[in-house]
Design a protein around this motif. Structure first.
Motif, PDB file in Angstrom:
ATOM      1  N   GLY A   3      74.876  17.237  29.367  1.00  0.00           N
ATOM      2  CA  GLY A   3      74.198  16.232  30.168  1.00  0.00           C
ATOM      3  C   GLY A   3      73.171  15.424  29.404  1.00  0.00           C
ATOM      4  N   THR A   4      72.704  15.906  28.299  1.00  0.00           N
ATOM      5  CA  THR A   4      71.761  15.185  27.457  1.00  0.00           C
ATOM      6  C   THR A   4      72.355  15.033  26.066  1.00  0.00           C
ATOM      7  N   ARG A   5      71.936  14.015  25.348  1.00  0.00           N
ATOM      8  CA  ARG A   5      72.418  13.846  23.979  1.00  0.00           C
ATOM      9  C   ARG A   5      71.739  14.822  23.022  1.00  0.00           C
ATOM     10  N   PHE A   6      70.645  15.410  23.429  1.00  0.00           N
ATOM     11  CA  PHE A   6      69.904  16.297  22.538  1.00  0.00           C
ATOM     12  C   PHE A   6      70.738  17.515  22.158  1.00  0.00           C
ATOM     13  N   SER A   7      70.683  17.842  20.888  1.00  0.00           N
ATOM     14  CA  SER A   7      71.350  19.037  20.371  1.00  0.00           C
ATOM     15  C   SER A   7      70.420  19.733  19.393  1.00  0.00           C
ATOM     16  N   LEU A   8      70.409  21.052  19.432  1.00  0.00           N
ATOM     17  CA  LEU A   8      69.584  21.847  18.522  1.00  0.00           C
ATOM     18  C   LEU A   8      70.446  22.367  17.391  1.00  0.00           C
ATOM     19  N   ASN A   9      70.165  21.892  16.185  1.00  0.00           N
ATOM     20  CA  ASN A   9      70.849  22.455  15.029  1.00  0.00           C
ATOM     21  C   ASN A   9      70.396  23.897  14.819  1.00  0.00           C
ATOM     22  N   GLN A  10      71.336  24.763  14.551  1.00  0.00           N
ATOM     23  CA  GLN A  10      71.046  26.193  14.455  1.00  0.00           C
ATOM     24  C   GLN A  10      69.975  26.508  13.419  1.00  0.00           C
ATOM     25  N   TRP A  11      69.908  25.733  12.352  1.00  0.00           N
ATOM     26  CA  TRP A  11      68.937  26.029  11.291  1.00  0.00           C
ATOM     27  C   TRP A  11      67.503  25.688  11.699  1.00  0.00           C
ATOM     28  N   THR A  12      67.348  24.941  12.771  1.00  0.00           N
ATOM     29  CA  THR A  12      66.003  24.659  13.269  1.00  0.00           C
ATOM     30  C   THR A  12      65.367  25.917  13.847  1.00  0.00           C
ATOM     31  N   ALA A  13      66.211  26.775  14.420  1.00  0.00           N
ATOM     32  CA  ALA A  13      65.763  28.088  14.916  1.00  0.00           C
ATOM     33  C   ALA A  13      66.541  29.139  14.137  1.00  0.00           C
ATOM     34  N   ARG A  14      66.326  29.143  12.856  1.00  0.00           N
ATOM     35  CA  ARG A  14      67.200  29.840  11.907  1.00  0.00           C
ATOM     36  C   ARG A  14      67.405  31.315  12.239  1.00  0.00           C
ATOM     37  N   HIS A  15      66.380  31.979  12.736  1.00  0.00           N
ATOM     38  CA  HIS A  15      66.469  33.428  12.928  1.00  0.00           C
ATOM     39  C   HIS A  15      66.833  33.813  14.356  1.00  0.00           C
ATOM     40  N   TRP A  16      67.169  32.857  15.188  1.00  0.00           N
ATOM     41  CA  TRP A  16      67.584  33.133  16.556  1.00  0.00           C
ATOM     42  C   TRP A  16      68.993  33.706  16.534  1.00  0.00           C
ATOM     43  N   PRO A  17      69.214  34.891  17.060  1.00  0.00           N
ATOM     44  CA  PRO A  17      70.567  35.458  17.053  1.00  0.00           C
ATOM     45  C   PRO A  17      71.565  34.527  17.741  1.00  0.00           C
ATOM     46  N   LEU A  18      72.733  34.441  17.175  1.00  0.00           N
ATOM     47  CA  LEU A  18      73.741  33.506  17.673  1.00  0.00           C
ATOM     48  C   LEU A  18      74.030  33.675  19.163  1.00  0.00           C
ATOM     49  N   PRO A  19      74.230  34.881  19.683  1.00  0.00           N
ATOM     50  CA  PRO A  19      74.520  34.991  21.120  1.00  0.00           C
ATOM     51  C   PRO A  19      73.397  34.432  21.993  1.00  0.00           C
ATOM     52  N   GLU A  20      72.157  34.644  21.602  1.00  0.00           N
ATOM     53  CA  GLU A  20      71.035  34.140  22.391  1.00  0.00           C
ATOM     54  C   GLU A  20      70.957  32.616  22.307  1.00  0.00           C
ATOM     55  N   LEU A  21      71.173  32.068  21.122  1.00  0.00           N
ATOM     56  CA  LEU A  21      71.162  30.614  20.967  1.00  0.00           C
ATOM     57  C   LEU A  21      72.249  29.978  21.825  1.00  0.00           C
ATOM     58  N   VAL A  22      73.458  30.525  21.747  1.00  0.00           N
ATOM     59  CA  VAL A  22      74.580  29.966  22.502  1.00  0.00           C
ATOM     60  C   VAL A  22      74.309  30.037  23.995  1.00  0.00           C
ATOM     61  N   GLU A  23      73.881  31.208  24.465  1.00  0.00           N
ATOM     62  CA  GLU A  23      73.636  31.384  25.894  1.00  0.00           C
ATOM     63  C   GLU A  23      72.545  30.439  26.398  1.00  0.00           C
ATOM     64  N   THR A  24      71.438  30.341  25.644  1.00  0.00           N
ATOM     65  CA  THR A  24      70.300  29.537  26.103  1.00  0.00           C
ATOM     66  C   THR A  24      70.625  28.052  26.065  1.00  0.00           C
ATOM     67  N   CYS A  25      71.218  27.577  24.986  1.00  0.00           N
ATOM     68  CA  CYS A  25      71.545  26.163  24.899  1.00  0.00           C
ATOM     69  C   CYS A  25      72.541  25.769  25.990  1.00  0.00           C
ATOM     70  N   ALA A  26      73.536  26.613  26.226  1.00  0.00           N
ATOM     71  CA  ALA A  26      74.501  26.311  27.278  1.00  0.00           C
ATOM     72  C   ALA A  26      73.813  26.278  28.637  1.00  0.00           C
ATOM     73  N   ARG A  27      72.943  27.234  28.885  1.00  0.00           N
ATOM     74  CA  ARG A  27      72.225  27.285  30.168  1.00  0.00           C
ATOM     75  C   ARG A  27      71.331  26.068  30.359  1.00  0.00           C
ATOM     76  N   GLU A  28      70.716  25.601  29.267  1.00  0.00           N
ATOM     77  CA  GLU A  28      69.813  24.461  29.348  1.00  0.00           C
ATOM     78  C   GLU A  28      70.544  23.118  29.305  1.00  0.00           C
ATOM     79  N   GLY A  29      71.852  23.166  29.115  1.00  0.00           N
ATOM     80  CA  GLY A  29      72.629  21.935  29.111  1.00  0.00           C
ATOM     81  C   GLY A  29      72.470  21.107  27.867  1.00  0.00           C
ATOM     82  N   VAL A  30      72.169  21.749  26.738  1.00  0.00           N
ATOM     83  CA  VAL A  30      72.057  21.023  25.476  1.00  0.00           C
ATOM     84  C   VAL A  30      73.124  21.537  24.512  1.00  0.00           C
TER      85      VAL A  30
END
Length: 266
Positions: A3-30
């Protein structure tokens, strides 16, 4: 597309575990741009399933390239396959620096072109577009012999537009007096757009010196408006290598960077 053009490159939150990053970004619609190393560590098939199940928009995969040094065509074919498996249409390429002991900059750039000639059809067959990313000239000797957006566009123009485009990264091209004219002549060639700010003095570790959006001297909104005018309608990916961000919890990084995006880029 989220819904938004904003995207978080994984290296910006480099130490965030992949499952948590995927779940949170999907939930937040980014969206999220992923990197090969953490995907490989998690397992490509597992990561692809994770992304599909979450409904995450994977906006790019970083990175292929390094054609002039150790990386070969086989590794880049694997990178293309990984991008396709993750459901992203964009593989960002960092071309590579001078081979050890070489001063032949022209020759190194032609090696990049030769590698693209081999890889572009392979990528096109898999629905993946190669995005040539120019890096700031300070990286020319060891990381990327493509230093300006103009060089990247000229190189991409040798190949079908659906196979090869360019990545506009504000951190790397903000200084170039020709950048606005080059963006204007690139309709259809912009495959990815990444944002970070330039702050001074640069830290000792230059690779981790990217500034949080709004903290530096880059005309971020002007860049977004320029790529929009050139016909780019894709994601705006925040790619910020920064030790302070890396020390923060991933959800806090997402919230902070997204707020700065809304303030300084939109």
């Amino acid at each position: 597309m989220s819904g938004t053009r904003f995207s978080l490159n994984q290296w910006t939150a480099r130490h965030w575990p992949l499952p948590e990053l995927v779940e949170t970004c999907a939930r937040e619609g980014v969206g999220a741009g992923l990197w090969r190393e953490p995907v490989r560590e998690y397992g490509l098939e597992r990561a692809a399933k994770l992304v599909r199940d979450a409904g995450l928009d994977v906006t790019s995969l970083c990175r292929g390239g390094f054609f002039t040094t150790a990386a070969g065509l086989d590794d880049n074919r694997r990178a293309i396959d990984e991008a396709a498996a993750l459901g992203t249409a964009v593989l960002v390429l960092v071309s590579g620096g001078l081979p050890d002991g070489s001063r032949d900059l022209d020759g190194a750039r032609e090696r990049v072109a030769d590698a693209l000639a081999e890889l572009a059809p392979y990528a096109g067959e898999r629905g993946v577009r190669l995005a040539i990313e120019p890096l700031h000239p300070m990286y020319c000797s060891d990381r990327c012999v493509i230093s300006t957006l103009g060089q990247a566009i000229d190189l991409a123009s040798r190949f079908p537009v659906e196979q090869v485009g360019v990545c506009v990264d504000t951190y790397h091209v903000w200084w170039d007096p020709a950048v606005w004219a080059d963006i204007a002549r690139a309709p259809g060639r912009i495959a990815a757009f990444q944002v970070a700010d330039w702050t001074t003095p640069l830290p000792a570790g230059v690779l981790t010196g990217r500034g949080l959006l709004g903290d530096g001297c880059v005309e971020l909104r002007r860049f977004r408006e320029a790529v929009d005018t050139a016909g780019y309608t894709g994601p705006v990916e925040a790619e910020i290598f920064n030790e302070e961000l890396w020390a923060m919890p991933g959800e806090d990084v997402l919230a902070l960077v997204r707020a700065r995006y809304e303030e300084h880029v939109v």
